[in-house]
Design a protein around this motif. Structure first.
Motif, short mmCIF file in Angstrom:
data_model
loop_
_atom_site.label_atom_id
_atom_site.label_comp_id
_atom_site.label_asym_id
_atom_site.label_seq_id
_atom_site.Cartn_x
_atom_site.Cartn_y
_atom_site.Cartn_z
N PHE A 8 0.84 -1.19 0.00
CA PHE A 8 0.00 0.00 0.00
C PHE A 8 0.88 1.25 0.00
CE2 PHE A 8 -2.26 -3.42 2.11
CZ PHE A 8 -3.47 -3.43 1.43
N GLY A 9 0.39 2.31 -0.62
CA GLY A 9 1.16 3.54 -0.75
C GLY A 9 0.93 4.52 0.38
N LYS A 10 0.71 4.01 1.57
CA LYS A 10 0.57 4.86 2.76
C LYS A 10 0.82 3.99 3.98
CE LYS A 10 -4.34 4.23 3.87
NZ LYS A 10 -5.62 4.91 4.15
N CYS A 11 0.93 4.59 5.14
CA CYS A 11 0.97 3.84 6.40
C CYS A 11 -0.47 3.55 6.80
CB CYS A 11 1.66 4.66 7.49
SG CYS A 11 3.43 4.81 7.28
N LEU A 12 -0.88 2.30 6.75
CA LEU A 12 -2.23 1.95 7.13
C LEU A 12 -2.44 2.20 8.62
CD1 LEU A 12 -2.90 -1.43 5.24
CD2 LEU A 12 -3.28 0.91 4.45
N THR A 13 -3.68 2.50 8.98
CA THR A 13 -4.02 2.65 10.38
C THR A 13 -4.12 1.29 11.05
OG1 THR A 13 -6.40 2.52 9.99
CG2 THR A 13 -5.37 4.71 9.79
N ASP A 14 -4.11 1.29 12.38
CA ASP A 14 -4.27 0.03 13.11
C ASP A 14 -5.59 -0.63 12.75
OD1 ASP A 14 -1.83 0.43 14.27
OD2 ASP A 14 -2.62 1.06 16.23
N ALA A 15 -6.62 0.16 12.55
CA ALA A 15 -7.93 -0.40 12.21
C ALA A 15 -7.90 -1.05 10.84
CB ALA A 15 -8.99 0.70 12.26
N GLU A 16 -7.18 -0.44 9.90
CA GLU A 16 -7.08 -1.04 8.57
C GLU A 16 -6.27 -2.33 8.61
OE1 GLU A 16 -7.30 2.75 5.51
OE2 GLU A 16 -5.52 2.55 6.79
N ILE A 17 -5.21 -2.35 9.41
CA ILE A 17 -4.44 -3.58 9.57
C ILE A 17 -5.31 -4.66 10.20
CG2 ILE A 17 -2.50 -4.64 10.80
CD1 ILE A 17 -1.52 -2.97 8.53
N ALA A 18 -6.08 -4.30 11.21
CA ALA A 18 -6.95 -5.27 11.89
C ALA A 18 -7.97 -5.86 10.93
CB ALA A 18 -7.65 -4.61 13.08
N ALA A 19 -8.48 -5.04 10.01
CA ALA A 19 -9.44 -5.55 9.03
C ALA A 19 -8.78 -6.55 8.09
CB ALA A 19 -10.02 -4.38 8.24
N LEU A 20 -7.54 -6.27 7.66
CA LEU A 20 -6.83 -7.22 6.81
C LEU A 20 -6.55 -8.51 7.55
CD1 LEU A 20 -4.24 -4.84 5.08
CD2 LEU A 20 -6.28 -5.86 4.04
N ALA A 21 -6.29 -8.41 8.86
CA ALA A 21 -6.02 -9.60 9.66
C ALA A 21 -7.26 -10.48 9.81
CB ALA A 21 -5.50 -9.20 11.04
N GLN A 22 -8.43 -9.90 9.59
CA GLN A 22 -9.65 -10.69 9.60
C GLN A 22 -9.87 -11.42 8.27
OE1 GLN A 22 -11.73 -11.22 12.28
NE2 GLN A 22 -10.02 -10.20 13.33
N GLY A 23 -9.20 -10.94 7.23
CA GLY A 23 -9.32 -11.55 5.91
C GLY A 23 -9.21 -10.51 4.83
N VAL A 24 -8.32 -10.74 3.88
CA VAL A 24 -8.11 -9.78 2.80
C VAL A 24 -9.24 -9.91 1.79
CG1 VAL A 24 -6.59 -9.09 0.91
CG2 VAL A 24 -5.61 -9.81 3.11
N ASP A 25 -9.94 -8.80 1.56
CA ASP A 25 -10.99 -8.74 0.54
C ASP A 25 -10.46 -7.88 -0.60
OD1 ASP A 25 -13.18 -8.36 -1.07
OD2 ASP A 25 -14.58 -7.98 0.58
N PHE A 26 -10.12 -8.50 -1.72
CA PHE A 26 -9.49 -7.77 -2.81
C PHE A 26 -10.44 -6.77 -3.47
CE2 PHE A 26 -6.75 -11.55 -2.55
CZ PHE A 26 -5.51 -10.92 -2.49
N ALA A 27 -11.74 -6.89 -3.18
CA ALA A 27 -12.69 -5.94 -3.76
C ALA A 27 -12.74 -4.63 -3.00
CB ALA A 27 -14.08 -6.57 -3.80
N VAL A 28 -12.31 -4.62 -1.73
CA VAL A 28 -12.41 -3.42 -0.91
C VAL A 28 -11.10 -3.18 -0.16
CG1 VAL A 28 -14.92 -3.38 -0.66
CG2 VAL A 28 -13.56 -4.78 0.88
N LEU A 29 -10.01 -3.18 -0.86
CA LEU A 29 -8.71 -2.96 -0.24
C LEU A 29 -8.54 -1.50 0.17
CD1 LEU A 29 -6.48 -5.02 -2.68
CD2 LEU A 29 -6.93 -5.59 -0.29
N PRO A 30 -7.79 -1.26 1.25
CA PRO A 30 -7.48 0.13 1.59
C PRO A 30 -6.74 0.80 0.43
CG PRO A 30 -6.85 -1.36 3.38
CD PRO A 30 -7.22 -2.22 2.21
N GLN A 31 -6.96 2.08 0.29
CA GLN A 31 -6.33 2.84 -0.80
C GLN A 31 -5.32 3.84 -0.23
OE1 GLN A 31 -6.80 2.13 -4.04
NE2 GLN A 31 -8.15 0.47 -3.38
N PRO A 32 -4.28 4.15 -0.98
CA PRO A 32 -3.96 3.64 -2.31
C PRO A 32 -3.25 2.30 -2.24
CG PRO A 32 -2.32 5.25 -1.66
CD PRO A 32 -3.33 5.21 -0.54
#
Length: 710
Positions: free
Chosen positions: A218-242
């Motif tokens: 990702f082209g930014k430092c993700l927030t802890d909440a965004e990391i936690a969401a990825l840890a629940q399962g990566v959904d390629f349709a709704v990835l954090p941006q950029p």
């Protein structure tokens, strides 16, 4: 060491074969020879080769060509992947050999030490490296457990942070994996990005052993909440941006391309064939089929010792002459005191038969056994395990196949002698055919898989090799169609038509999964489906296609090393009713009280039944009208009933004289007028040459061919 390989195992007239050779000698000599008999044992005909006059014969410059094993994914350099600004790296990992050297999970760094890398230290802690600076986690990751991992870097302040955690379903209590610190900005390396390795001296190195799933940048430092969401399962349709890149390993498992689902097209290519269609962190066991739950199979298993392509330089070529007879051939190499043979088969011209009889050589089995017992040389086969203990499910022809040689292999009998298997055994039969003046065309598993029944219909009869263990569904379909059209089949081997086998689209690689059956290793839970085709692997018997349905007999026991007084192989006792005209015809010239194959062979000893043996079984599909001609019993307790037949283990499991441990000779006529004849023994060919080819095994085999060829 003088060795090499060909770019494929067979060719037709007019086609060009390439030979890749490695030697430390400055010059080597190559001579094309026709192979008739490869076993030098003086009890047989001895090694017999015929020279082939060709411009390919001659001396060539020698070059030592090393092997570079290690699987990874390679993504070509793109400016966006150089990460000179803020970034986050994320992935799921399941390490299988932490603490054994530094291992890189994702990296884009070159010889100038610029760039970045996320990996494991030599003691198993996470690290993030930018340039020559790094931060490390305080505790090692756990062996064979799924972890999510993230590395964040803020370009403006240099703040860097590692974080990680176990899968939510893992109840292990561990310390904090993460760490924080300051690192310089990435210098923007123009090296390729690698997953499961880093670039070392211009080639991949520091390989990671284990599984990786859902690597993202990702082209930014993700927030802890965004990391936690990825840890629940990566959904390629709704990835954090950029999102810069996000590779979905669940797509395209049948090929080398690794898809970038992030939308920028930064696809990767696998190197040295890592194992795909592996269960990922969110597989829940609800299905074992990746086609039903593709996201459950989002992992790739990487290994530092995986090898699918030696990628050696071509040393010389050979154009098959138009008038060269179909047969077994080799490039005989010599350099000083060293010799080696690089075998290949010459098949008849496309669409034509040059003989009424075809020998179907088991090229899938040759690949499966590959370089068995040559593991120390960096070669592997389907009977090996990778360095982390996982079984090897893929076998390629693009490297030296050391057991594919005309002579005896490295396996030894009870007497300590090496014995002939595979190509060496097929040459026993080829030399016998030459001795009796019977012409034969050579066809291969690879051809049968591609061309189907059309390849077989040109022949009055087809003979198998000594061990056609590994077969594809296309091959079984073709053989069934051939028999259904009136063709005749002689199965002159043992443990044939046993394992489900897939072939890659380019024809270079076979795949075998091992969820059941007698096997050298077992597939992990949920990983029984093939990556190449999606079909379920294991035994054909488990898919309703037991060998008995096709050829009347199927695998029942094996043995090689017994010191029992009974010896290893056994002769056959006749049990057929000679009043039946077919029985009388096939046993013609053999006395009624004569044991079949009761003499010294070039195989394991006295007896034509041995090594891996098969039996008839009506329950498993032996045709009801099949005739039992002879049976071999009295095997030593080294011959154990196969795992396929065992329901439990108890005191009686290893007792002698199990009625299912036997080798049966069976025949039956088809409704369309063809004949199927099966011997159920890998030893059969090794008995042919006894007494200068004048023996009852040779007589019976000739009777069979006479009947089939009319």
């Amino acid at each position: 060491m003088l060795t090499g390989y060909t770019d494929r195992l067979s060719a037709r007239p007019g086609e060009v074969l390439s030979f890749m050779v490695s030697t430390d000698a400055p010059v080597f000599r190559a001579e094309i020879v026709r192979l008739l008999h490869g076993d030098a044992d003086p009890r047989g005909p001895g090694r017999r080769e015929l020279p082939v006059e060709t411009v390919a014969n001659g001396e060539y410059p020698g070059i030592e060509q090393p092997l570079f094993p290690g699987s990874c994914v390679v993504v070509a350099d793109r400016t966006e992947l150089r990460l000179t600004g803020d970034f986050t790296l994320f992935a799921w990992i399941c390490p299988t050999r932490p603490g054994h050297g530094e291992q890189v999970i994702l990296a884009k760094e070159g010889a100038d030490k610029a760039g970045y890398a996320l990996g494991l230290t030599d003691t198993g802690q996470l690290f993030l490296r930018i340039g020559t600076a790094r931060i490390e986690g305080p505790v090692p990751v756990l062996d064979r457990r799924w972890h999510w991992i993230a590395a964040r870097h803020e370009a403006g302040t240099g703040a860097a942070r590692l974080s990680a955690g176990l899968h939510a379903a893992d109840l292990s209590v561990v310390g904090e994996f993460g760490a924080a610190g300051h690192l310089p900005n990435a210098a923007g390396s123009d090296a390729d990005l690698l997953i499961a390795a880093s670039m070392q001296d211009g080639r991949p190195g520091q390989f990671y052993n284990g599984l990786i799933a859902d690597p993202c940048i990702f082209g930014k430092c993700l927030t802890d909440a965004e990391i936690a969401a990825l840890a629940q399962g990566v959904d390629f349709a709704v990835l954090p941006q950029p999102v810069i890149a996000a590779w979905d390993f669940s797509i395209g498992s049948d090929g080398p391309t690794v898809l970038d689902a992030g939308g920028r097209g930064f696809d990767g290519t696998t190197n040295q064939m890592p194992v795909r269609a592996m269960t990922g962190p969110h597989w829940n066991g609800a299905t074992n089929d990746p086609r039903i739950d593709p996201r459950g199979y989002c992992a790739i298993h990487f290994h530092e010792d995986s090898l699918s392509d030696a990628n050696w330089r071509q040393s010389f070529t050979f154009t098959v002459p138009d008038d060269l007879p179909s047969g077994a051939y080799a490039a005989r190499l010599t350099a000083g005191d060293e010799t080696d043979h690089l075998p290949f088969f010459v098949c008849p011209p496309e669409g034509r038969a040059t003989a009424p009889l075809a020998l179907l050589v088991p090229t899938f089995t040759y690949l499966a056994y590959g370089s068995e017992m040559w593991r120390d040389y960096g070669l592997n086969c389907l009977y090996d395990r990778y360095i982390d203990g996982a079984g090897v499910p893929l076998a390629s022809l693009r490297h030296p196949i050391k057991t594919f040689r005309p002579g005896r292999g490295l396996l030894k009998s009870v007497t300590g002698e090496r014995f002939g298997r595979h190509l060496c055994a097929e040459l026993y039969f080829i030399d016998w055919l030459n001795a009796i003046g019977q012409s034969v065309d050579i066809i291969t598993d690879h051809q049968l898989h591609r061309e189907g029944a059309a390849l077989l219909k040109r022949y009055k009869a087809v003979v198998t090799g000594s061990h056609p263990e590994y077969v594809s569904g296309q091959m079984l379909d073709a053989l069934e169609s051939y028999l259904g059209a009136g063709g005749s089949l002689a199965y002159l081997g043992g443990n044939g038509f046993y394992s489900v086998t897939s072939l890659s689209g380019d024809g270079t690689t076979i795949e075998v999964r091992r969820p059941n059956g007698t096997r050298p290793w077992s597939s992990n839970p949920g990983e029984s489906h093939h990556a190449l085709t999606g079909e379920i692997g294991g035994l054909w018997r488990s898919r309703g296609r037991a060998p008995q349905r096709l050829v009347g007999v199927g695998f029942t026991a094996q043995g090689w090393t017994s010191h029992d007084a009974c010896g290893l192989p056994r002769p056959y006792r006749q049990v057929g009713d000679r009043n039946h005209p077919l029985v009388a015809e096939l046993l013609a010239g053999i006395a009624e009280d004569e044991m079949i194959g009761d003499f010294q062979t070039l195989g394991l000893g006295v007896g034509a039944a041995g090594d891996e043996v098969d039996r008839a079984d009506l329950v498993l599909g032996t045709p009801a009208h099949a005739l039992l001609l002879a049976t071999a019993t009295g095997f030593s307790t080294d011959y154990q009933l196969v795992i396929d037949e065992r329901r439990d283990v108890n005191e009686a499991s290893t007792l002698p004289d199990n009625p299912l441990v036997r080798s049966d000779i069976v025949c039956f006529e088809t409704a369309q007028g063809g004949l199927v004849f099966s011997v159920g023994s890998m030893q059969w060919f090794s008995a042919l040459s006894h007494n200068h080819y004048d023996n009852n095994v040779a007589h019976m085999t000739r009777n069979v061919l006479k009947r089939m060829l009319g």
